[in-house]
Design a protein around this motif. Structure first.
Motif, mmCIF file in Angstrom:
data_model
loop_
_atom_site.group_PDB
_atom_site.id
_atom_site.type_symbol
_atom_site.label_atom_id
_atom_site.label_comp_id
_atom_site.label_asym_id
_atom_site.label_seq_id
_atom_site.Cartn_x
_atom_site.Cartn_y
_atom_site.Cartn_z
ATOM 1 N N VAL A 179 0.838 -1.211 0.000
ATOM 2 C CA VAL A 179 0.000 0.000 0.000
ATOM 3 C C VAL A 179 0.870 1.257 0.000
ATOM 4 C CG1 VAL A 179 -1.624 1.327 1.417
ATOM 5 C CG2 VAL A 179 -2.044 -1.095 1.001
ATOM 6 N N ALA A 180 1.815 1.329 0.942
ATOM 7 C CA ALA A 180 2.669 2.522 1.037
ATOM 8 C C ALA A 180 3.566 2.643 -0.193
ATOM 9 C CB ALA A 180 3.522 2.452 2.307
ATOM 10 N N THR A 181 4.075 1.513 -0.655
ATOM 11 C CA THR A 181 4.997 1.543 -1.793
ATOM 12 C C THR A 181 4.277 2.028 -3.050
ATOM 13 O OG1 THR A 181 6.274 -0.236 -0.816
ATOM 14 C CG2 THR A 181 6.555 0.123 -3.193
ATOM 15 N N ARG A 182 3.085 1.513 -3.268
ATOM 16 C CA ARG A 182 2.326 1.934 -4.444
ATOM 17 C C ARG A 182 1.923 3.400 -4.338
ATOM 18 N NH1 ARG A 182 -1.172 -3.669 -5.039
ATOM 19 N NH2 ARG A 182 0.492 -4.840 -6.058
ATOM 20 N N ALA A 183 1.577 3.837 -3.130
ATOM 21 C CA ALA A 183 1.190 5.244 -2.938
ATOM 22 C C ALA A 183 2.361 6.174 -3.267
ATOM 23 C CB ALA A 183 0.730 5.474 -1.501
ATOM 24 N N LEU A 184 3.546 5.779 -2.866
ATOM 25 C CA LEU A 184 4.711 6.667 -3.079
ATOM 26 C C LEU A 184 5.261 6.565 -4.495
ATOM 27 C CD1 LEU A 184 6.642 8.450 -1.073
ATOM 28 C CD2 LEU A 184 4.570 7.449 -0.226
ATOM 29 N N LEU A 185 5.236 5.368 -5.052
ATOM 30 C CA LEU A 185 5.870 5.188 -6.359
ATOM 31 C C LEU A 185 4.871 5.274 -7.512
ATOM 32 C CD1 LEU A 185 8.479 2.362 -5.647
ATOM 33 C CD2 LEU A 185 8.725 4.845 -5.423
ATOM 34 N N GLY A 186 3.579 5.284 -7.202
ATOM 35 C CA GLY A 186 2.578 5.371 -8.264
ATOM 36 C C GLY A 186 2.655 4.196 -9.218
ATOM 37 N N THR A 187 2.831 3.003 -8.658
ATOM 38 C CA THR A 187 2.975 1.801 -9.471
ATOM 39 C C THR A 187 1.978 0.753 -8.995
ATOM 40 O OG1 THR A 187 4.493 -0.013 -9.986
ATOM 41 C CG2 THR A 187 4.778 0.997 -7.861
ATOM 42 N N THR A 188 1.753 -0.253 -9.824
ATOM 43 C CA THR A 188 0.960 -1.384 -9.346
ATOM 44 C C THR A 188 1.847 -2.619 -9.180
ATOM 45 O OG1 THR A 188 0.380 -1.921 -11.628
ATOM 46 C CG2 THR A 188 -1.227 -0.619 -10.371
ATOM 47 N N ALA A 189 3.157 -2.436 -9.358
ATOM 48 C CA ALA A 189 4.088 -3.563 -9.176
ATOM 49 C C ALA A 189 4.032 -4.037 -7.722
ATOM 50 C CB ALA A 189 5.498 -3.123 -9.539
ATOM 51 N N THR A 190 4.427 -5.274 -7.498
ATOM 52 C CA THR A 190 4.319 -5.832 -6.144
ATOM 53 C C THR A 190 5.575 -5.531 -5.330
ATOM 54 O OG1 THR A 190 5.325 -7.922 -6.769
ATOM 55 C CG2 THR A 190 2.919 -7.762 -6.977
ATOM 56 N N ILE A 191 5.401 -5.577 -4.019
ATOM 57 C CA ILE A 191 6.513 -5.323 -3.108
ATOM 58 C C ILE A 191 7.643 -6.343 -3.321
ATOM 59 C CG2 ILE A 191 5.459 -6.631 -1.186
ATOM 60 C CD1 ILE A 191 7.501 -3.381 -0.942
ATOM 61 N N THR A 192 7.266 -7.550 -3.689
ATOM 62 C CA THR A 192 8.287 -8.584 -3.910
ATOM 63 C C THR A 192 9.242 -8.163 -5.026
ATOM 64 O OG1 THR A 192 6.587 -10.159 -3.290
ATOM 65 C CG2 THR A 192 8.553 -11.080 -4.291
ATOM 66 N N VAL B 259 13.589 6.407 -2.282
ATOM 67 C CA VAL B 259 12.584 5.519 -1.678
ATOM 68 C C VAL B 259 13.101 4.089 -1.705
ATOM 69 C CG1 VAL B 259 10.224 4.633 -1.850
ATOM 70 C CG2 VAL B 259 10.692 7.047 -2.329
ATOM 71 N N ILE B 260 13.081 3.448 -0.550
ATOM 72 C CA ILE B 260 13.491 2.043 -0.454
ATOM 73 C C ILE B 260 12.285 1.239 0.059
ATOM 74 C CG2 ILE B 260 15.072 0.383 0.616
ATOM 75 C CD1 ILE B 260 17.119 2.671 0.818
ATOM 76 N N PRO B 261 11.651 0.485 -0.823
ATOM 77 C CA PRO B 261 10.506 -0.323 -0.387
ATOM 78 C C PRO B 261 10.963 -1.596 0.331
ATOM 79 C CG PRO B 261 10.434 0.142 -2.772
ATOM 80 C CD PRO B 261 11.823 0.433 -2.284
ATOM 81 N N THR B 262 10.182 -2.007 1.295
ATOM 82 C CA THR B 262 10.417 -3.313 1.912
ATOM 83 C C THR B 262 9.079 -3.923 2.316
ATOM 84 O OG1 THR B 262 11.797 -4.565 3.455
ATOM 85 C CG2 THR B 262 10.765 -2.560 4.327
ATOM 86 N N PHE B 263 9.125 -5.152 2.799
ATOM 87 C CA PHE B 263 7.896 -5.796 3.247
ATOM 88 C C PHE B 263 7.368 -5.102 4.503
ATOM 89 C CE2 PHE B 263 10.063 -9.260 0.980
ATOM 90 C CZ PHE B 263 9.057 -9.608 0.102
ATOM 91 N N HIS B 264 6.061 -5.186 4.693
ATOM 92 C CA HIS B 264 5.456 -4.693 5.928
ATOM 93 C C HIS B 264 5.884 -5.631 7.055
ATOM 94 C CE1 HIS B 264 2.482 -3.456 8.848
ATOM 95 N NE2 HIS B 264 2.225 -2.423 8.086
ATOM 96 N N PRO B 265 6.173 -5.097 8.250
ATOM 97 C CA PRO B 265 6.552 -5.994 9.351
ATOM 98 C C PRO B 265 5.483 -7.050 9.667
ATOM 99 C CG PRO B 265 6.425 -3.692 10.094
ATOM 100 C CD PRO B 265 6.318 -3.688 8.611
ATOM 101 N N ALA B 266 4.204 -6.757 9.378
ATOM 102 C CA ALA B 266 3.169 -7.792 9.579
ATOM 103 C C ALA B 266 3.450 -9.004 8.697
ATOM 104 C CB ALA B 266 1.782 -7.218 9.275
ATOM 105 N N ALA B 267 4.016 -8.769 7.506
ATOM 106 C CA ALA B 267 4.397 -9.888 6.630
ATOM 107 C C ALA B 267 5.566 -10.644 7.251
ATOM 108 C CB ALA B 267 4.760 -9.376 5.241
ATOM 109 N N GLY B 268 6.430 -9.912 7.945
ATOM 110 C CA GLY B 268 7.524 -10.564 8.662
ATOM 111 C C GLY B 268 7.009 -11.434 9.799
ATOM 112 N N LEU B 269 5.991 -10.933 10.508
ATOM 113 C CA LEU B 269 5.413 -11.711 11.618
ATOM 114 C C LEU B 269 4.753 -12.988 11.086
ATOM 115 C CD1 LEU B 269 3.820 -8.834 13.741
ATOM 116 C CD2 LEU B 269 5.840 -10.194 14.331
ATOM 117 N N ARG B 270 4.136 -12.873 9.913
ATOM 118 C CA ARG B 270 3.477 -14.048 9.316
ATOM 119 C C ARG B 270 4.489 -14.972 8.641
ATOM 120 N NH1 ARG B 270 -0.040 -10.143 7.237
ATOM 121 N NH2 ARG B 270 1.025 -10.281 5.236
#
Ligand code: URA
Length: 192
Positions: free
Chosen positions: A127-140, A156-167
Protein backbone atom coordinates in the motif's frame (compact mmCIF):
# COMPACT_ATOMS: atom_id res chain seq x y z
CA UNK A 1 -4.70 22.01 1.28
CA UNK A 2 -4.54 23.82 -2.02
CA UNK A 3 -0.76 23.74 -2.54
CA UNK A 4 -0.04 26.16 0.31
CA UNK A 5 2.91 25.50 2.61
CA UNK A 6 1.57 24.12 5.87
CA UNK A 7 3.60 23.23 8.98
CA UNK A 8 3.52 19.75 10.48
CA UNK A 9 1.67 21.13 13.50
CA UNK A 10 -1.01 22.70 11.32
CA UNK A 11 -1.30 19.53 9.20
CA UNK A 12 -1.72 17.52 12.38
CA UNK A 13 -4.41 19.91 13.64
CA UNK A 14 -6.28 19.61 10.33
CA UNK A 15 -5.98 15.81 10.36
CA UNK A 16 -7.40 15.67 13.89
CA UNK A 17 -10.73 17.05 12.67
CA UNK A 18 -10.66 15.58 9.16
CA UNK A 19 -13.88 14.03 7.84
CA UNK A 20 -12.81 13.75 4.20
CA UNK A 21 -13.46 10.00 3.99
CA UNK A 22 -15.56 7.32 5.68
CA UNK A 23 -12.69 6.15 7.90
CA UNK A 24 -13.37 9.21 10.06
CA UNK A 25 -16.71 7.68 11.09
CA UNK A 26 -15.17 4.59 12.72
CA UNK A 27 -11.77 5.82 13.98
CA UNK A 28 -11.10 6.35 17.66
CA UNK A 29 -8.00 8.51 17.19
CA UNK A 30 -6.33 10.05 14.16
CA UNK A 31 -2.80 8.67 13.88
CA UNK A 32 -0.96 11.50 12.20
CA UNK A 33 2.69 10.55 12.69
CA UNK A 34 5.48 10.84 15.18
CA UNK A 35 9.19 11.49 15.39
CA UNK A 36 11.75 14.11 14.56
CA UNK A 37 10.36 16.93 12.43
CA UNK A 38 13.35 17.09 10.03
CA UNK A 39 14.37 13.45 10.27
CA UNK A 40 16.66 12.14 7.51
CA UNK A 41 14.67 8.89 7.49
CA UNK A 42 10.91 8.68 7.07
CA UNK A 43 9.07 5.40 7.41
CA UNK A 44 5.65 5.07 5.80
CA UNK A 45 3.31 2.24 6.75
CA UNK A 46 -0.17 1.35 5.58
CA UNK A 47 -2.66 2.55 8.16
CA UNK A 48 -3.27 2.36 11.90
CA UNK A 49 -4.24 -0.96 13.48
CA UNK A 50 -6.34 -1.43 16.58
CA UNK A 51 -3.61 -0.44 19.03
CA UNK A 52 -2.54 2.59 17.03
CA UNK A 53 -6.20 3.67 16.78
CA UNK A 54 -6.50 3.45 20.57
CA UNK A 55 -3.27 5.32 21.32
CA UNK A 56 -3.09 7.79 18.44
CA UNK A 57 0.49 6.74 17.62
CA UNK A 58 1.85 4.73 14.68
CA UNK A 59 3.45 1.29 15.05
CA UNK A 60 2.84 0.70 18.75
CA UNK A 61 1.59 -2.89 18.32
CA UNK A 62 3.32 -6.15 17.34
CA UNK A 63 4.38 -4.91 13.89
CA UNK A 64 5.86 -1.84 15.54
CA UNK A 65 7.80 -3.96 18.03
CA UNK A 66 9.37 -5.95 15.19
CA UNK A 67 10.10 -2.79 13.24
CA UNK A 68 11.78 -1.25 16.30
CA UNK A 69 13.93 -4.33 16.88
CA UNK A 70 15.10 -4.38 13.26
CA UNK A 71 15.83 -0.64 13.22
CA UNK A 72 17.98 -1.10 16.32
CA UNK A 73 19.72 -4.17 14.90
CA UNK A 74 20.94 -2.33 11.83
CA UNK A 75 21.96 0.74 13.83
CA UNK A 76 19.36 3.35 12.93
CA UNK A 77 19.34 6.27 15.33
CA UNK A 78 15.73 6.26 16.55
CA UNK A 79 15.88 9.97 17.25
CA UNK A 80 16.48 10.60 13.53
CA UNK A 81 13.32 8.95 12.24
CA UNK A 82 9.82 10.18 11.43
CA UNK A 83 7.09 7.52 11.21
CA UNK A 84 3.70 7.82 9.58
CA UNK A 85 1.14 5.90 7.51
CA UNK A 86 -0.48 6.19 4.11
CA UNK A 87 -3.87 6.74 5.75
CA UNK A 88 -4.18 8.34 9.17
CA UNK A 89 -7.36 6.60 10.30
CA UNK A 90 -7.85 2.89 10.93
CA UNK A 91 -9.58 0.93 8.16
CA UNK A 92 -12.22 -1.31 9.83
CA UNK A 93 -11.09 -4.91 10.38
CA UNK A 94 -7.64 -3.83 9.19
CA UNK A 95 -8.72 -4.06 5.56
CA UNK A 96 -6.57 -2.31 2.97
CA UNK A 97 -7.36 1.37 2.56
CA UNK A 98 -9.43 2.06 -0.56
CA UNK A 99 -8.30 4.28 -3.41
CA UNK A 100 -10.66 7.09 -2.40
CA UNK A 101 -9.48 6.95 1.22
CA UNK A 102 -5.86 7.12 0.13
CA UNK A 103 -6.65 10.02 -2.17
CA UNK A 104 -8.45 11.87 0.65
CA UNK A 105 -5.44 11.40 2.93
CA UNK A 106 -2.79 12.15 0.28
CA UNK A 107 -2.44 15.87 1.10
CA UNK A 108 -1.39 14.91 4.64
CA UNK A 109 1.25 12.45 3.46
CA UNK A 110 2.53 14.82 0.82
CA UNK A 111 2.59 17.66 3.36
CA UNK A 112 4.61 15.48 5.73
CA UNK A 113 7.09 14.62 2.97
CA UNK A 114 7.46 18.30 2.16
CA UNK A 115 7.90 19.41 5.77
CA UNK A 116 10.13 16.59 7.03
CA UNK A 117 12.07 16.61 3.75
CA UNK A 118 13.82 13.29 4.45
CA UNK A 119 16.81 11.92 2.52
CA UNK A 120 15.40 8.40 2.52
CA UNK A 121 11.85 7.06 2.74
CA UNK A 122 11.30 3.39 3.59
CA UNK A 123 7.87 2.21 2.48
CA UNK A 124 6.45 -0.81 4.29
CA UNK A 125 4.37 -3.12 2.12
CA UNK A 126 2.35 -2.80 -1.06
CA UNK A 127 0.00 0.00 0.00
CA UNK A 128 2.67 2.52 1.04
CA UNK A 129 5.00 1.54 -1.79
CA UNK A 130 2.33 1.93 -4.44
CA UNK A 131 1.19 5.24 -2.94
CA UNK A 132 4.71 6.67 -3.08
CA UNK A 133 5.87 5.19 -6.36
CA UNK A 134 2.58 5.37 -8.26
CA UNK A 135 2.98 1.80 -9.47
CA UNK A 136 0.96 -1.38 -9.35
CA UNK A 137 4.09 -3.56 -9.18
CA UNK A 138 4.32 -5.83 -6.14
CA UNK A 139 6.51 -5.32 -3.11
CA UNK A 140 8.29 -8.58 -3.91
CA UNK A 141 9.57 -7.11 -7.16
CA UNK A 142 10.32 -3.64 -5.74
CA UNK A 143 11.88 -4.33 -2.33
CA UNK A 144 15.46 -3.69 -1.45
CA UNK A 145 16.22 -1.24 -4.23
CA UNK A 146 16.62 2.50 -4.44
CA UNK A 147 13.60 3.96 -6.17
CA UNK A 148 12.56 7.39 -7.41
CA UNK A 149 9.20 8.87 -6.44
CA UNK A 150 7.26 11.61 -8.21
CA UNK A 151 6.17 12.84 -4.75
CA UNK A 152 9.52 13.42 -3.01
CA UNK A 153 13.15 14.06 -3.83
CA UNK A 154 14.08 11.44 -1.22
CA UNK A 155 15.38 8.03 -2.25
CA UNK A 156 12.58 5.52 -1.68
CA UNK A 157 13.49 2.04 -0.45
CA UNK A 158 10.51 -0.32 -0.39
CA UNK A 159 10.42 -3.31 1.91
CA UNK A 160 7.90 -5.80 3.25
CA UNK A 161 5.46 -4.69 5.93
CA UNK A 162 6.55 -5.99 9.35
CA UNK A 163 3.17 -7.79 9.58
CA UNK A 164 4.40 -9.89 6.63
CA UNK A 165 7.52 -10.56 8.66
CA UNK A 166 5.41 -11.71 11.62
CA UNK A 167 3.48 -14.05 9.32
CA UNK A 168 6.34 -15.14 7.07
CA UNK A 169 9.05 -15.83 9.63
CA UNK A 170 12.81 -15.38 9.44
CA UNK A 171 13.08 -15.47 5.64
CA UNK A 172 10.89 -12.35 5.33
CA UNK A 173 12.35 -10.73 8.46
CA UNK A 174 15.85 -11.13 6.99
CA UNK A 175 14.79 -9.24 3.85
CA UNK A 176 13.29 -6.38 5.91
CA UNK A 177 16.51 -6.28 7.95
CA UNK A 178 18.60 -6.11 4.78
CA UNK A 179 16.43 -3.34 3.33
CA UNK A 180 16.67 -1.28 6.53
CA UNK A 181 20.44 -1.81 6.44
CA UNK A 182 20.45 -0.47 2.87
CA UNK A 183 18.55 2.60 4.10
CA UNK A 184 21.22 3.10 6.80
CA UNK A 185 23.99 2.78 4.20
CA UNK A 186 22.32 5.30 1.88
CA UNK A 187 21.97 7.76 4.78
CA UNK A 188 25.66 7.31 5.65
CA UNK A 189 26.60 7.89 2.00
CA UNK A 190 24.56 11.08 1.98
CA UNK A 191 26.35 12.26 5.13
CA UNK A 192 23.30 12.16 7.46
N1 URA B 1 0.57 -1.24 10.51
C1 URA B 1 0.75 -0.09 9.82
O1 URA B 1 0.84 -0.08 8.59
N2 URA B 1 0.83 1.04 10.51
C2 URA B 1 0.76 1.10 11.82
O2 URA B 1 0.86 2.18 12.37
C3 URA B 1 0.59 -0.11 12.52
C4 URA B 1 0.49 -1.27 11.86
Amino acid sequence: MGGDIVSLEELSRRAASCTACVLSATRRRVVFGTGTPHAPLMIVGEGPGVEEDAKGLPFVGRSGALLGTLLDEVGHDRSAIYVTNTVKCRPPENRNPRAGEMAACRPFLHGQLEQVDPKVVVTLGNVATRALLGTTATITSLRGQRRVSPHTSAIVIPTFHPAAGLRGGERVVAMIRADLALAAAVLTESGR
